[in-house]
Scaffold this motif. Sequence first.
Motif, PDB file in Angstrom:
ATOM      1  N   TYR A  84      73.403  -5.499 -62.807  1.00 40.74           N
ATOM      2  CA  TYR A  84      73.202  -6.917 -63.097  1.00 40.74           C
ATOM      3  C   TYR A  84      73.241  -7.742 -61.811  1.00 40.74           C
ATOM      4  O   TYR A  84      72.516  -8.732 -61.681  1.00 40.74           O
ATOM      5  CB  TYR A  84      74.257  -7.415 -64.072  1.00 40.74           C
ATOM      6  N   GLY A  85      74.092  -7.347 -60.875  1.00 40.30           N
ATOM      7  CA  GLY A  85      74.121  -8.045 -59.597  1.00 40.30           C
ATOM      8  C   GLY A  85      72.809  -7.908 -58.842  1.00 40.30           C
ATOM      9  O   GLY A  85      72.314  -8.870 -58.246  1.00 40.30           O
ATOM     10  N   LEU A  86      72.241  -6.697 -58.873  1.00 43.55           N
ATOM     11  CA  LEU A  86      70.926  -6.482 -58.269  1.00 43.55           C
ATOM     12  C   LEU A  86      69.871  -7.385 -58.900  1.00 43.55           C
ATOM     13  O   LEU A  86      69.092  -8.050 -58.205  1.00 43.55           O
ATOM     14  CB  LEU A  86      70.524  -5.019 -58.461  1.00 43.55           C
ATOM     15  N   LEU A 116      67.939 -10.452 -56.978  1.00 45.39           N
ATOM     16  CA  LEU A 116      66.488 -10.335 -56.868  1.00 45.39           C
ATOM     17  C   LEU A 116      65.791 -11.470 -57.611  1.00 45.39           C
ATOM     18  O   LEU A 116      64.848 -12.090 -57.085  1.00 45.39           O
ATOM     19  CB  LEU A 116      66.041  -8.976 -57.428  1.00 45.39           C
ATOM     20  N   GLY A 117      66.239 -11.749 -58.839  1.00 45.55           N
ATOM     21  CA  GLY A 117      65.629 -12.827 -59.613  1.00 45.55           C
ATOM     22  C   GLY A 117      65.817 -14.176 -58.960  1.00 45.55           C
ATOM     23  O   GLY A 117      64.881 -14.994 -58.932  1.00 45.55           O
ATOM     24  N   LEU A 118      66.999 -14.421 -58.412  1.00 46.01           N
ATOM     25  CA  LEU A 118      67.255 -15.698 -57.750  1.00 46.01           C
ATOM     26  C   LEU A 118      66.391 -15.848 -56.502  1.00 46.01           C
ATOM     27  O   LEU A 118      65.834 -16.923 -56.238  1.00 46.01           O
ATOM     28  CB  LEU A 118      68.740 -15.802 -57.393  1.00 46.01           C
ATOM     29  N   GLY A 153      61.658 -18.418 -54.065  1.00 43.52           N
ATOM     30  CA  GLY A 153      60.546 -18.162 -53.158  1.00 43.52           C
ATOM     31  C   GLY A 153      60.963 -17.694 -51.789  1.00 43.52           C
ATOM     32  O   GLY A 153      60.204 -17.849 -50.820  1.00 43.52           O
ATOM     33  N   ILE A 154      62.149 -17.103 -51.659  1.00 44.36           N
ATOM     34  CA  ILE A 154      62.639 -16.668 -50.350  1.00 44.36           C
ATOM     35  C   ILE A 154      62.652 -15.152 -50.218  1.00 44.36           C
ATOM     36  O   ILE A 154      63.071 -14.629 -49.187  1.00 44.36           O
ATOM     37  CB  ILE A 154      64.059 -17.218 -50.079  1.00 44.36           C
ATOM     38  N   TYR A 155      62.204 -14.447 -51.270  1.00 42.81           N
ATOM     39  CA  TYR A 155      62.195 -12.990 -51.194  1.00 42.81           C
ATOM     40  C   TYR A 155      60.955 -12.548 -50.431  1.00 42.81           C
ATOM     41  O   TYR A 155      59.867 -13.108 -50.601  1.00 42.81           O
ATOM     42  CB  TYR A 155      62.188 -12.386 -52.593  1.00 42.81           C
ATOM     43  N   ARG A 156      61.128 -11.536 -49.616  1.00 44.24           N
ATOM     44  CA  ARG A 156      60.018 -11.112 -48.764  1.00 44.24           C
ATOM     45  C   ARG A 156      58.918 -10.457 -49.596  1.00 44.24           C
ATOM     46  O   ARG A 156      59.153  -9.908 -50.670  1.00 44.24           O
ATOM     47  CB  ARG A 156      60.519 -10.158 -47.682  1.00 44.24           C
ATOM     48  N   GLY A 157      57.698 -10.523 -49.088  1.00 43.74           N
ATOM     49  CA  GLY A 157      56.555 -10.000 -49.810  1.00 43.74           C
ATOM     50  C   GLY A 157      56.532  -8.492 -49.854  1.00 43.74           C
ATOM     51  O   GLY A 157      57.247  -7.798 -49.116  1.00 43.74           O
ATOM     52  N   GLY A 158      55.691  -7.968 -50.733  1.00 38.14           N
ATOM     53  CA  GLY A 158      55.569  -6.523 -50.880  1.00 38.14           C
ATOM     54  C   GLY A 158      55.946  -6.085 -52.286  1.00 38.14           C
ATOM     55  O   GLY A 158      56.991  -6.492 -52.800  1.00 38.14           O
ATOM     56  N   ARG A 159      55.112  -5.259 -52.894  1.00 39.49           N
ATOM     57  CA  ARG A 159      55.376  -4.830 -54.262  1.00 39.49           C
ATOM     58  C   ARG A 159      56.544  -3.852 -54.333  1.00 39.49           C
ATOM     59  O   ARG A 159      57.416  -3.977 -55.179  1.00 39.49           O
ATOM     60  CB  ARG A 159      54.110  -4.200 -54.849  1.00 39.49           C
ATOM     61  N   SER A 160      56.580  -2.891 -53.440  1.00 41.13           N
ATOM     62  CA  SER A 160      57.662  -1.901 -53.484  1.00 41.13           C
ATOM     63  C   SER A 160      59.015  -2.520 -53.160  1.00 41.13           C
ATOM     64  O   SER A 160      60.046  -2.055 -53.641  1.00 41.13           O
ATOM     65  CB  SER A 160      57.363  -0.760 -52.511  1.00 41.13           C
ATOM     66  N   GLU A 161      59.002  -3.580 -52.330  1.00 41.50           N
ATOM     67  CA  GLU A 161      60.252  -4.245 -51.976  1.00 41.50           C
ATOM     68  C   GLU A 161      60.946  -4.835 -53.200  1.00 41.50           C
ATOM     69  O   GLU A 161      62.158  -4.993 -53.229  1.00 41.50           O
ATOM     70  CB  GLU A 161      59.999  -5.347 -50.948  1.00 41.50           C
ATOM     71  N   PRO A 191      64.446  -2.142 -55.960  1.00 37.76           N
ATOM     72  CA  PRO A 191      65.722  -2.656 -56.493  1.00 37.76           C
ATOM     73  C   PRO A 191      65.672  -2.938 -57.978  1.00 37.76           C
ATOM     74  O   PRO A 191      66.688  -2.807 -58.683  1.00 37.76           O
ATOM     75  CB  PRO A 191      65.955  -3.935 -55.681  1.00 37.76           C
ATOM     76  N   LEU A 192      64.503  -3.320 -58.491  1.00 39.77           N
ATOM     77  CA  LEU A 192      64.372  -3.560 -59.920  1.00 39.77           C
ATOM     78  C   LEU A 192      64.606  -2.271 -60.699  1.00 39.77           C
ATOM     79  O   LEU A 192      65.321  -2.260 -61.717  1.00 39.77           O
ATOM     80  CB  LEU A 192      62.978  -4.108 -60.220  1.00 39.77           C
ATOM     81  N   ALA A 193      64.033  -1.174 -60.231  1.00 36.16           N
ATOM     82  CA  ALA A 193      64.200   0.114 -60.901  1.00 36.16           C
ATOM     83  C   ALA A 193      65.634   0.636 -60.762  1.00 36.16           C
ATOM     84  O   ALA A 193      66.197   1.194 -61.716  1.00 36.16           O
ATOM     85  CB  ALA A 193      63.214   1.131 -60.337  1.00 36.16           C
TER      86      ALA A 193
END
Length: 304
Positions: free
Chosen positions: A37-39, A43-45, A50-58, A62-64
């Motif tokens: 849940y912390g992950l 990640l959601g925040l 809009g501050i998370y770096r680009g890239g699909r795998s990035e 962590p989502l998985a």
Amino acid sequence: MHPSSDMQACISGAMREHPLPPAYPSSLLRTLALSGYGLWMLLGLALALGIYRGGRSEALLPLALGAAFVSAGLVVACLHLRGLSEWHGWFPARRSRPTREALLALAAYLPMLAVAGLVRGDNGFWATRAAGAALALCSAASLVYTVHNYRRRLSAGVSRCSAQLPLSRLVASLYTGGLWLWLCLAAQDGAAHAAGTRPWIMVLLVLALLLGLIEGLRWQALSPPEGRPSTQRMRGRTARFVAALFTYAVPSLALLVVDLSDAGVGLVALAATSCLLGRTIEQRAYEAALARLCRADHAPTRGL
């Protein structure tokens, strides 16, 4: 009445009569869910702001990993293992009806799947940011409701002693999830953010300091009586010391070494694993202390 309902009633009645400390495997599964849940929250925040770096795998990695952590307890409960067949008050292997707590936990999967389908190389799309915000909110809501549901089963006196528990669980979730998020990003290109790792290290150290202060207040509120046998007091203090060593000392030292020498993924993995072990020991020790108080007050209790 359905046989599974009778069985649940018997189990609940036994737990109300004789509350027992949780086993370490059960505490480990809850700590994994806490980290997951912390992950998701971090990640959601980051996506929502809009501050998370680009890239699909990035985003997908962590989502998985968060999904694996959150789902571990459900998978084990479906296997109908002794002492591990319950997930948020639900017994899926016995085909019982999901509880409200379990339904809320399952609801967090919906924005997780939405984020997985929306993340692209550029995560600035409004739908991606909205899904990220929903993921963070649903994860926090599930975590808070689980703690609230647990405290509601305590007696009034014991519940007052655990007033810091919701805030403690939220901060612990962000701290442990932050370590695993850093590991996911560092494993791909060695950096948590384009600006460097030092700001991320400072955030994690601040969370560790805040968590330590909250946990100190939380344990102090229990104030065990001096009349308790010395073996029980020493066992509790030893568990707390070992938990603090793995939760704060080892990760903080590893973070500082990474900052000074850029040692790489190995130390980040050590910090995340050590924190997971420390949180498991601490949660088991704290729930055991509450279980003893509940047994003295003849109050129902169930693990987080």
